[in-house]
Structure formats: structure tokens, C-alpha cells
Design a protein around this motif. Structure first.
Motif, PDB file in Angstrom:
ATOM      1  N   SER A 121      50.578 -48.004 -19.543  1.00 28.67           N
ATOM      2  CA  SER A 121      49.454 -47.794 -18.610  1.00 28.67           C
ATOM      3  C   SER A 121      50.005 -47.947 -17.212  1.00 28.67           C
ATOM      4  O   SER A 121      50.493 -49.019 -16.849  1.00 28.67           O
ATOM      5  CB  SER A 121      48.369 -48.845 -18.824  1.00 28.67           C
ATOM      6  OG  SER A 121      47.837 -48.703 -20.102  1.00 28.67           O
ATOM      7  N   PHE A 157      54.865 -36.969 -26.149  1.00 26.14           N
ATOM      8  CA  PHE A 157      53.896 -37.843 -25.481  1.00 26.14           C
ATOM      9  C   PHE A 157      52.526 -37.200 -25.354  1.00 26.14           C
ATOM     10  O   PHE A 157      52.390 -35.978 -25.412  1.00 26.14           O
ATOM     11  CB  PHE A 157      54.407 -38.243 -24.080  1.00 26.14           C
ATOM     12  CG  PHE A 157      54.584 -37.070 -23.131  1.00 26.14           C
ATOM     13  CD1 PHE A 157      53.501 -36.477 -22.499  1.00 26.14           C
ATOM     14  CD2 PHE A 157      55.847 -36.554 -22.884  1.00 26.14           C
ATOM     15  CE1 PHE A 157      53.675 -35.400 -21.624  1.00 26.14           C
ATOM     16  CE2 PHE A 157      56.029 -35.477 -22.017  1.00 26.14           C
ATOM     17  CZ  PHE A 157      54.937 -34.901 -21.385  1.00 26.14           C
ATOM     18  N   LYS A 210      49.561 -37.716 -22.478  1.00 26.58           N
ATOM     19  CA  LYS A 210      49.208 -38.402 -21.231  1.00 26.58           C
ATOM     20  C   LYS A 210      47.725 -38.218 -20.978  1.00 26.58           C
ATOM     21  O   LYS A 210      47.232 -37.089 -20.961  1.00 26.58           O
ATOM     22  CB  LYS A 210      49.999 -37.812 -20.051  1.00 26.58           C
ATOM     23  CG  LYS A 210      51.484 -38.059 -20.169  1.00 26.58           C
ATOM     24  CD  LYS A 210      52.242 -37.770 -18.878  1.00 26.58           C
ATOM     25  CE  LYS A 210      53.725 -38.072 -19.109  1.00 26.58           C
ATOM     26  NZ  LYS A 210      54.564 -37.930 -17.960  1.00 26.58           N
ATOM     27  N   SER A 269      44.788 -39.072 -18.254  1.00 26.94           N
ATOM     28  CA  SER A 269      44.363 -39.573 -16.958  1.00 26.94           C
ATOM     29  C   SER A 269      43.059 -40.322 -17.208  1.00 26.94           C
ATOM     30  O   SER A 269      42.191 -39.812 -17.913  1.00 26.94           O
ATOM     31  CB  SER A 269      44.099 -38.356 -16.093  1.00 26.94           C
ATOM     32  OG  SER A 269      44.453 -38.604 -14.814  1.00 26.94           O
ATOM     33  N   ASN A 297      53.616 -42.753 -26.159  1.00 20.77           N
ATOM     34  CA  ASN A 297      54.952 -42.219 -26.432  1.00 20.77           C
ATOM     35  C   ASN A 297      55.246 -42.305 -27.923  1.00 20.77           C
ATOM     36  O   ASN A 297      55.018 -43.347 -28.547  1.00 20.77           O
ATOM     37  CB  ASN A 297      56.023 -43.055 -25.701  1.00 20.77           C
ATOM     38  CG  ASN A 297      55.854 -43.011 -24.197  1.00 20.77           C
ATOM     39  OD1 ASN A 297      55.832 -41.930 -23.606  1.00 20.77           O
ATOM     40  ND2 ASN A 297      55.727 -44.179 -23.563  1.00 20.77           N
ATOM     41  N   THR A 333      53.317 -51.172 -14.378  1.00 20.37           N
ATOM     42  CA  THR A 333      53.111 -50.533 -15.679  1.00 20.37           C
ATOM     43  C   THR A 333      52.922 -51.645 -16.697  1.00 20.37           C
ATOM     44  O   THR A 333      53.671 -52.625 -16.690  1.00 20.37           O
ATOM     45  CB  THR A 333      54.348 -49.691 -16.083  1.00 20.37           C
ATOM     46  OG1 THR A 333      54.573 -48.704 -15.090  1.00 20.37           O
ATOM     47  CG2 THR A 333      54.149 -49.016 -17.427  1.00 20.37           C
ATOM     48  N   LEU A 350      46.910 -43.921 -15.506  1.00 20.77           N
ATOM     49  CA  LEU A 350      47.407 -42.978 -16.508  1.00 20.77           C
ATOM     50  C   LEU A 350      47.805 -43.767 -17.754  1.00 20.77           C
ATOM     51  O   LEU A 350      48.519 -44.770 -17.641  1.00 20.77           O
ATOM     52  CB  LEU A 350      48.641 -42.260 -15.923  1.00 20.77           C
ATOM     53  CG  LEU A 350      49.252 -41.141 -16.742  1.00 20.77           C
ATOM     54  CD1 LEU A 350      48.321 -39.936 -16.788  1.00 20.77           C
ATOM     55  CD2 LEU A 350      50.594 -40.709 -16.132  1.00 20.77           C
ATOM     56  N   VAL A 385      49.903 -43.349 -21.191  1.00 20.74           N
ATOM     57  CA  VAL A 385      50.863 -42.448 -21.838  1.00 20.74           C
ATOM     58  C   VAL A 385      51.195 -42.999 -23.224  1.00 20.74           C
ATOM     59  O   VAL A 385      51.686 -44.127 -23.337  1.00 20.74           O
ATOM     60  CB  VAL A 385      52.186 -42.352 -21.037  1.00 20.74           C
ATOM     61  CG1 VAL A 385      53.106 -41.296 -21.646  1.00 20.74           C
ATOM     62  CG2 VAL A 385      51.924 -42.056 -19.569  1.00 20.74           C
ATOM     63  N   ASP A 404      59.250 -46.434 -12.907  1.00 20.02           N
ATOM     64  CA  ASP A 404      57.891 -45.884 -12.973  1.00 20.02           C
ATOM     65  C   ASP A 404      57.347 -45.770 -11.552  1.00 20.02           C
ATOM     66  O   ASP A 404      57.730 -46.531 -10.667  1.00 20.02           O
ATOM     67  CB  ASP A 404      57.000 -46.797 -13.821  1.00 20.02           C
ATOM     68  CG  ASP A 404      57.485 -46.863 -15.273  1.00 20.02           C
ATOM     69  OD1 ASP A 404      58.205 -45.946 -15.703  1.00 20.02           O
ATOM     70  OD2 ASP A 404      57.148 -47.847 -15.968  1.00 20.02           O
TER      71      ASP A 404
END
Ligand SMILES: O=C(O)CCC(=O)C(=O)O
Ligand SMILES: [Fe+2]
Length: 377
Positions: free
Chosen positions: A313, A157, A159, A161, A225, A249, A221, A223, A244
Motif C-alpha cells: 500500500s 500485479f 494495481k 487506485s 504482487n 509503503t 495505491l 498493489v 517506492d
């Protein structure tokens, strides 16, 4: 081919000699030319994805059409009816799919494409962002929580911010060259979509839109994947069962199935709908709604033929805010069920526990004898 130090263990399974190699990720592992899954990724039998024989080909189990919410209809005289559907989806599934949203197909394709190119970069470039510090604005890593996981997952992943943009942007990867541009524009647009959906959720909950302003400065955040094909997909998972942490999300996935939702005691595979988002309730919304909506377990299965990518997200209140049951949702009939929580408590928890299912949320529940009719903790 990337050379990796391998020895053949009992039963002919290749074992790496050093655990440091696993933290370089599964893409790197695959590039070393493995034909079996190393022991580090093999789940105990009860935790493995149980795939019935006729579904074995793509390892996906039975399919589920999640409730579909047409976001454009929220801006029409049909809003009331859409809110009813949304309420039912949040209660019955904790998951729904949104279509007809404000984001262009081009913005989604661009973000998927730049993510794919990031994972295609040499490990040397990707590993510049490898760190065990979970508080940094950019992190490349593998598994679910590589510091705590005793068995690793088949996932790499990145990530990012995303808030505040001007502070985090200089830390984001400088390659691919267009990553920052694509990600900043994606983050801005998806935040606006999150706010539209959150406004609808607040309206259904009857708590007033005042909270919406708090999300302007909320944590965000993104992410990316990446799940490479796995030689023995029945032995491992791309992500273990988890909920989550945030309010909502919003997940963009490619056309390869893999996401499974725990629904009525069974794992059900979500059918991807092109250009849509899968939206799910997070732990913070479960707490805020005082349990009216529940965060739902989900996991990812992998397959032996095709890589899969998804972009999650995760949105919540500002880092320093306390999340607590909304006072409007606590009364004599609906006593307060959860303690106050904040990000610091969450980060402390995930740095010191192996993440298991909804264990963080469980730790925020008030013991039955302390359940209170008053909103004050
Ligand atoms: O890849 C997926 O479909 C799900 C990813 C996910 O659950 C997450 O990033 O939290
Ligand atoms: Fe998730």
C-alpha cells in the motif's frame, strides 16, 4: 495447459515467437509448461541475485531482523520511547516492521485470499484489466514497468487506485465476487494505520500535525504482487532494485521469503513475521524530510518451488499537491537539497525512462551549486 507458440533457440532455451505473449504475465508463461527461463527474463550477470551455495535451496541470502515497532505502545505512556526507536529505524534502515497494529488477522487473511483467487482466474478474466495506461484506477500487468523494461521481471500485479473510494470502486475487478468488498475494507483500515504511523513520523520530525489533514485526501495505491515459482531463480528477479515513490509503503507478505533490502552495501532478506507489515520510507518522504530520512533500495528474489504473494500500500499527498522539503527542516545548517516535485513529474518520468534504482529521486536533487539555505525553490 495454455498453448503458446514456442521455438527452441540456440542452447536449447525455449523462446516465444511474439513479445505480446510476455505481457500476458509470468503465471501464463508458467502454465505453458516451461522448464527454463526465456531470454527475455535473463538479467546481465552483475544484476543477478548472487546466492551463496548453502543458501541456494530457497534463494534467499542472509536474513535480517528489521527493527520491530509495536504500534499499540504509541498509545501508551511509552510513546516517547517508541518514537525514539522509530526515528533510529528510519535513519539506520529506512525499513521497519510493525506489529500489534489495529488491523485484524482476519482482514489480512481475507485480502490475501481474494488476491490469490484473482490470480487464479483464467487469463481472459484477468486480462480485461490489462492496459499500458498508467493513469487508470485499475491495472493488471507484469514485470516492473513493462513499457520500459528491456529485461522483464518474474512478477504479475494488480494495481488498485483507492482514492476516492466511490469514484474508483466501479472500475475495480468484478471477479472474484468479493474482491471489491475485501479491498475497500482493507484500504480503509490500512489508510488509518498509515495515518497513525505518519503522525508519529511528523512528530519526530518536529513539523506539526497540520500535514496529516492533507493525507486524508492523499493518493493511495494497493498493489497485489504475484510471483510464480521460477525454474531458474538465479537468472532473474521478481522486482529489480527500486525505491517506492510515496511517503510510506506498508507491505503485507505471505510466509515465503523474497523481499531483500539493501543495507550497508549488502542485499539482506527480510524474515516475514506473521500478521505484521514491513514499512519503508519512499522518495516523497526523503524529499519532505530534506534527506533526514532516505528511501532505501529493495528488490525481490524468486524461488523454484513456491508461489509468493505480497500486497503493497503506497501512500502520498493528493495527486495535485507539490512535495517539497518541509520549511521547518531547511536552514543554514541544513540547506534545501531537493526540487519541488509532483505526481505529473513522476508519471512523465516513468513513462519515458527505464526505471533504474533511485533514478527518479536523483533527478529531483538540486545540483550542489544550487543547494539553498532558504525553503523557497
Ligand atoms: O513483494 C515484495 O516483497 C516487495 C514488493 C515491492 O517492493 C513493491 O510492490 O514496491
Ligand atoms: Fe517496493
Amino acid at each position: 495447459m495454455v498453448a503458446m507458440d514456442m521455438v527452441v533457440g540456440a542452447g536449447g532455451r525455449e523462446e516465444e515467437t511474439a513479445d505480446e505473449n510476455y505481457v500476458k504475465g509470468v503465471r501464463h508463461l508458467c502454465e505453458s509448461g516451461i522448464s527454463r527461463v526465456p531470454a527475455k527474463y535473463i538479467l546481465p550477470v552483475p544484476d543477478r541475485p548472487q546466492v551463496v551455495p548453502h543458501e541456494r535451496k530457497n534463494n534467499t541470502g542472509s536474513n535480517l531482523r528489521l527493527p520491530v515497532i509495536d504500534v499499540a505502545r504509541l498509545r501508551t505512556s511509552d510513546r516517547g520511547r517508541v518514537l525514539e526507536c522509530l526515528d533510529r529505524a528510519c535513519r539506520d534502515y529506512g525499513f521497519f516492521q510493525v506489529v500489534n497494529h489495529s488491523m485484524s488477522g482476519e482482514a489480512l487473511r481475507r485480502m490475501m485470499d481474494v488476491g490469490k483467487r484473482f490470480f487464479g482466474l483464467p487469463l481472459e478474466e484477468r486480462s480485461k484489466y490489462m492496459t499500458s495506461d498508467i493513469r487508470v484506477p485499475v491495472r493488471y500487468g507484469t514485470s516492473y514497468n513493462q513499457i520500459q523494461d528491456s529485461v522483464f521481471c518474474w512478477r504479475d500485479f494488480l494495481k488498485l487506485s483507492c482514492h476516492p473510494p466511490e469514484e474508483v470502486l466501479p472500475f475495480w475487478p468484478s471477479a472474484p465476487i468479493d474482491l471489491r468488498d475485501a479491498a475497500v475494507s482493507y484500504a480503509k483500515q490500512i489508510k488509518s494505520l498509515f495515518c497513525d504511523i505518519m503522525a508519529a513520523v511528523l512528530e519526530i520530525l518536529g513539523v506539526g500535525s497540520g500535514y496529516l489533514e492533507e493525507f486524508d485526501d492523499g493518493t493511495h495505491l494497493v498493489v497485489i504482487n504475484y510471483y510464480p515459482p521460477c525454474p531458474e531463480p538465479d537468472l532473474t528477479l521478481g522486482m529489480p532494485p527500486h525505491s517506492d515513490y510515496g511517503f510510506l509503503t506498508l507491505l503485507l507478505q505471505d510466509d515465503i521469503k523474497g523481499l531483500q533490502v539493501h543495507h550497508r552495501g549488502k542485499w539482506i532478506t527480510v524474515e516475514p513475521i506473521p500478521n505484521s507489515f514491513v514499512v519503508n520510507i519512499g522518495d516523497h518522504l526523503e524529499i519532505f524530510s530534506n534527506g533526514r530520512y532516505k528511501s532505501v533500495l529493495h528488490r525481490v528474489v524468486v524461488n523454484s518451488t513456491k508461489p509468493r504473494m505480497s500486497i503493497a500500500s503506497l501512500h502520498s499527498l493528493p495527486f495535485a499537491s507539490v512535495v517539497s522539503p518541509s520549511p521547518e527542516l531547511v536552514d543554514r545548517e541544513n540547506p534545501r537539497l531537493y526540487k519541488d516535485t509532483d505526481f505529473a513529474a513522476f508519471l512523465d518520468y516513468i513513462s519515458s525512462h527505464e526505471p533504474k534504482r533511485k533514478s527518479f529521486l536523483e533527478s529531483r536533487k538540486l545540483p550542489t551549486h544550487e543547494v539553498q539555505a532558504s525553503p523557497v525553490a
